[in-house]
Design an enzyme around this catalytic site. Structure first.
Site, PDB file in Angstrom:
ATOM      1  N   ARG A   1     -12.052  -3.153  -9.200  1.00 14.15           N
ATOM      2  CA  ARG A   1     -11.955  -4.167  -8.143  1.00 14.15           C
ATOM      3  C   ARG A   1     -13.354  -4.406  -7.585  1.00 14.15           C
ATOM      4  O   ARG A   1     -14.036  -3.475  -7.179  1.00 14.15           O
ATOM      5  CB  ARG A   1     -11.028  -3.692  -7.021  1.00 14.15           C
ATOM      6  CG  ARG A   1      -9.589  -3.534  -7.473  1.00 14.15           C
ATOM      7  CD  ARG A   1      -8.698  -3.190  -6.302  1.00 14.15           C
ATOM      8  NE  ARG A   1      -9.117  -1.951  -5.665  1.00 14.15           N
ATOM      9  CZ  ARG A   1      -8.650  -1.510  -4.498  1.00 14.15           C
ATOM     10  NH1 ARG A   1      -7.774  -2.230  -3.834  1.00 14.15           N
ATOM     11  NH2 ARG A   1      -9.069  -0.365  -3.994  1.00 14.15           N
TER      12      ARG A   1
ATOM     13  N   ASP B   1       1.043  -6.393   7.147  1.00  9.80           N
ATOM     14  CA  ASP B   1      -0.091  -5.478   7.136  1.00  9.80           C
ATOM     15  C   ASP B   1      -1.329  -6.306   6.770  1.00  9.80           C
ATOM     16  O   ASP B   1      -1.422  -6.843   5.661  1.00  9.80           O
ATOM     17  CB  ASP B   1       0.134  -4.343   6.130  1.00  9.80           C
ATOM     18  CG  ASP B   1      -0.949  -3.277   6.243  1.00  9.80           C
ATOM     19  OD1 ASP B   1      -2.081  -3.613   6.637  1.00  9.80           O
ATOM     20  OD2 ASP B   1      -0.660  -2.100   5.950  1.00  9.80           O
TER      21      ASP B   1
ATOM     22  N   TYR C   1     -11.619  -0.521   9.275  1.00 11.44           N
ATOM     23  CA  TYR C   1     -12.777   0.006   8.543  1.00 11.44           C
ATOM     24  C   TYR C   1     -13.049  -0.713   7.229  1.00 11.44           C
ATOM     25  O   TYR C   1     -13.981  -0.387   6.519  1.00 11.44           O
ATOM     26  CB  TYR C   1     -12.638   1.518   8.297  1.00 11.44           C
ATOM     27  CG  TYR C   1     -11.293   1.959   7.728  1.00 11.44           C
ATOM     28  CD1 TYR C   1     -11.017   1.823   6.383  1.00 11.44           C
ATOM     29  CD2 TYR C   1     -10.315   2.499   8.556  1.00 11.44           C
ATOM     30  CE1 TYR C   1      -9.793   2.210   5.867  1.00 11.44           C
ATOM     31  CE2 TYR C   1      -9.088   2.895   8.051  1.00 11.44           C
ATOM     32  CZ  TYR C   1      -8.837   2.752   6.704  1.00 11.44           C
ATOM     33  OH  TYR C   1      -7.615   3.137   6.206  1.00 11.44           O
ATOM     34  N   LYS C   2     -12.209  -1.699   6.890  1.00 11.40           N
ATOM     35  CA  LYS C   2     -12.468  -2.468   5.665  1.00 11.40           C
ATOM     36  C   LYS C   2     -13.327  -3.689   6.033  1.00 11.40           C
ATOM     37  O   LYS C   2     -14.498  -3.525   6.333  1.00 11.40           O
ATOM     38  CB  LYS C   2     -11.150  -2.837   5.006  1.00 11.40           C
ATOM     39  CG  LYS C   2     -10.468  -1.591   4.421  1.00 11.40           C
ATOM     40  CD  LYS C   2      -9.049  -1.804   3.970  1.00 11.40           C
ATOM     41  CE  LYS C   2      -8.466  -0.483   3.495  1.00 11.40           C
ATOM     42  NZ  LYS C   2      -7.006  -0.456   3.545  1.00 11.40           N
TER      43      LYS C   2
ATOM     44  N   PHE D   1       0.849  -1.192   0.000  1.00 16.16           N
ATOM     45  CA  PHE D   1       0.000   0.000   0.000  1.00 16.16           C
ATOM     46  C   PHE D   1       0.888   1.246   0.000  1.00 16.16           C
ATOM     47  O   PHE D   1       1.836   1.322   0.783  1.00 16.16           O
ATOM     48  CB  PHE D   1      -0.876  -0.042   1.250  1.00 16.16           C
ATOM     49  CG  PHE D   1      -2.088   0.828   1.167  1.00 16.16           C
ATOM     50  CD1 PHE D   1      -3.149   0.501   0.335  1.00 16.16           C
ATOM     51  CD2 PHE D   1      -2.187   1.971   1.945  1.00 16.16           C
ATOM     52  CE1 PHE D   1      -4.281   1.299   0.273  1.00 16.16           C
ATOM     53  CE2 PHE D   1      -3.316   2.771   1.884  1.00 16.16           C
ATOM     54  CZ  PHE D   1      -4.368   2.436   1.051  1.00 16.16           C
TER      55      PHE D   1
END
Ligand SMILES: *Cc1c(COP(=O)(O)O)cnc(C)c1O
Length: 425
Positions: free
Chosen positions: A386, A208, A233-234, A129
């Protein structure tokens, strides 16, 4: 499972037979005609979380005011950490919930590099990321200028070869930092295999887990992982900017020093001593006052995941992404889409990426212009869409509909070109 039907009725049958089918009703659904395949960016809102937040605001804050610190707020961070520990296969005293993922990465990378004195190589990959890579660049640039950050390259833009990982890690490697599931292609590392490779050379490993926790089953303790971070939050559905977590394996906790000395890392914060003395154990990786409101959201949201069981969630995630790829192979690939994720489900997280030159227009048109059913999903340059499945929330029928909506749009045209969209915005 081998799929052989592209019929609508087959998707409905899969939903009827789905052991997790009752979980969808536990989420807020404002518009049943809006298909949400963007949980890899912001997970949907569980009803219990909404109720919990109303309670925290009205009662805990509104009525009880500062007394609430004594009535549960002080223990909330540890309580939530205990729940996350179960999801990631850690002990409850190995996890802390605080700050953002990027800040937690800073804390742990700084601590790990200082601990690994004499080793000057830092390994990550080009799939990591961007925020993670920026943090690494900053630490190396500002504090460890004799260190080198080396990024493992992909040979096909979708996967990373384990041989290349092995080649990058040597006796000079201090730390290996990788995303368990990579945000673009959904490529998925074998945590145990890579951790072992690093340990053989005396390097530490930091994972991660932002794109995997809550939707992939793994066990940090079993894989002997040193360090980990991740956001909530994902796939943990805990709301925008909810605090992140960090994991430090028990035997490393006393060896690592925190680079930020805040009062929540003090052994006795309420004595207000002018000298810093770190608390023992995981708490020293905290900094300041925890964000109680969003911490309460995590507390409520992760209960759904624990209740459904992470192995059951992963099983459905694999089935759903396999099904999506099956439909795409039959319907979208002949129209010019290319699969941009691993076909092997053991190498893939819970989103599937496709690439097509005009994907941006397709994504924008479907998001905003559809008459009856709209689909919200994610676009990344260059031409990558995605589609992310959240197995507690998404149905097989939604995947079927999405593929069909994209098919009709591409066949019938009617979507704005990149130029038209860019002209408008
Ligand atoms: C989402 C995500 C982040 C986000 O970091 P924040 O500090 O919470 O903004 C970091 N790393 C990975 C791999 C992510 O997927």
């Amino acid at each position: 499972m081998v799929f052989n039907s592209t019929d609508h009725s087959f998707a409905k049958k899969m939903d009827l037979e789905d052991p997790l089918k009752n979980y969808r009703s536990k989420f807020v659904i404002n518009n049943p005609n809006e298909i949400y395949l963007n949980g890899n960016s912001l997970g949907p809102l569980p009803i219990k979380t909404k109720e919990k937040l109303e309670d925290v605001i009205n009662k805990e804050w509104g009525e009880r005011l500062v007394r609430s610190w004594q009535e549960g707020w002080f223990e909330l961070s540890e309580k939530v950490a205990g729940k996350i520990a179960k999801i990631i296969g850690a002990k409850e005293d190995e996890v802390v919930v605080s700050d953002s993922t990027s800040v937690n990465l800073y804390k742990l990378v700084y601590a790990a590099l200082a601990h690994q004195k004499g080793r000057t190589k830092v390994v990550s990959d080009e799939f990591n990321f961007p925020s993670d890579l920026y943090v690494l660049q900053g630490i190396v640039d500002q504090h460890f200028s004799d260190h080198n950050l080396e990024l493992i390259k992909s040979n096909d833009q979708v996967t990373i070869d384990i041989e290349d990982v092995e080649k990058s890690i040597d006796e000079n490697t201090a730390l290996v930092i990788l995303s368990h599931v990579c945000f673009k292609s959904s490529f998925f590392y074998n945590i145990k295999e890579v951790t072992k490779l690093a340990h053989e050379k005396g390097a530490l490993v930091l994972w991660d887990l932002s794109h995997s926790a809550g939707v992939v089953d793994f066990d940090l303790n079993e894989a002997d992982v040193d360090l980990a971070i991740g956001c909530t939050y994902k796939y943990l559905n805990s709301g925008p900017g909810a605090p992140a977590y960090l994991f430090v394996k028990k035997e490393l906790q006393e060896k690592l020093q925190m680079p930020i000395w805040g009062w929540f890392a003090h052994e006795n914060p309420f004595e207000f001593s002018l000298e810093f003395t770190p608390v023992k154990g995981m708490k020293k990786f905290q900094v300041g006052t925890p964000p109680i409101i969003s911490l309460s959201a995590i507390d409520a949201s992760v209960d759904l995941i624990l209740d459904a069981g992470i192995e059951n969630i992963r099983r459905k995630s694999v089935l759903q992404t396999d099904y999506l790829i099956f439909l795409a192979q039959k319907i979208l690939l002949p129209l010019g889409f290319k699969l941009f994720s691993p076909t092997d489900n053991k190498r893939r997280g819970s989103h599937v990426a496709f690439v097509k030159e005009d994907a941006y227009s397709i994504a924008q048109t479907i998001k905003y212009n559809s008459n009856d059913t709209s689909v919200i999903f994610d676009f990344r340059k260059p031409g990558i869409i995605r589609l992310s499945v959240n197995p507690l929330y998404n149905t097989y029928e939604e995947l079927w509909k999405t593929v069909n909506i994209i098919e009709h749009l591409v066949i019938n045209g009617g979507y704005k070109t990149n130029e038209e969209i860019n002209g408008v915005t």
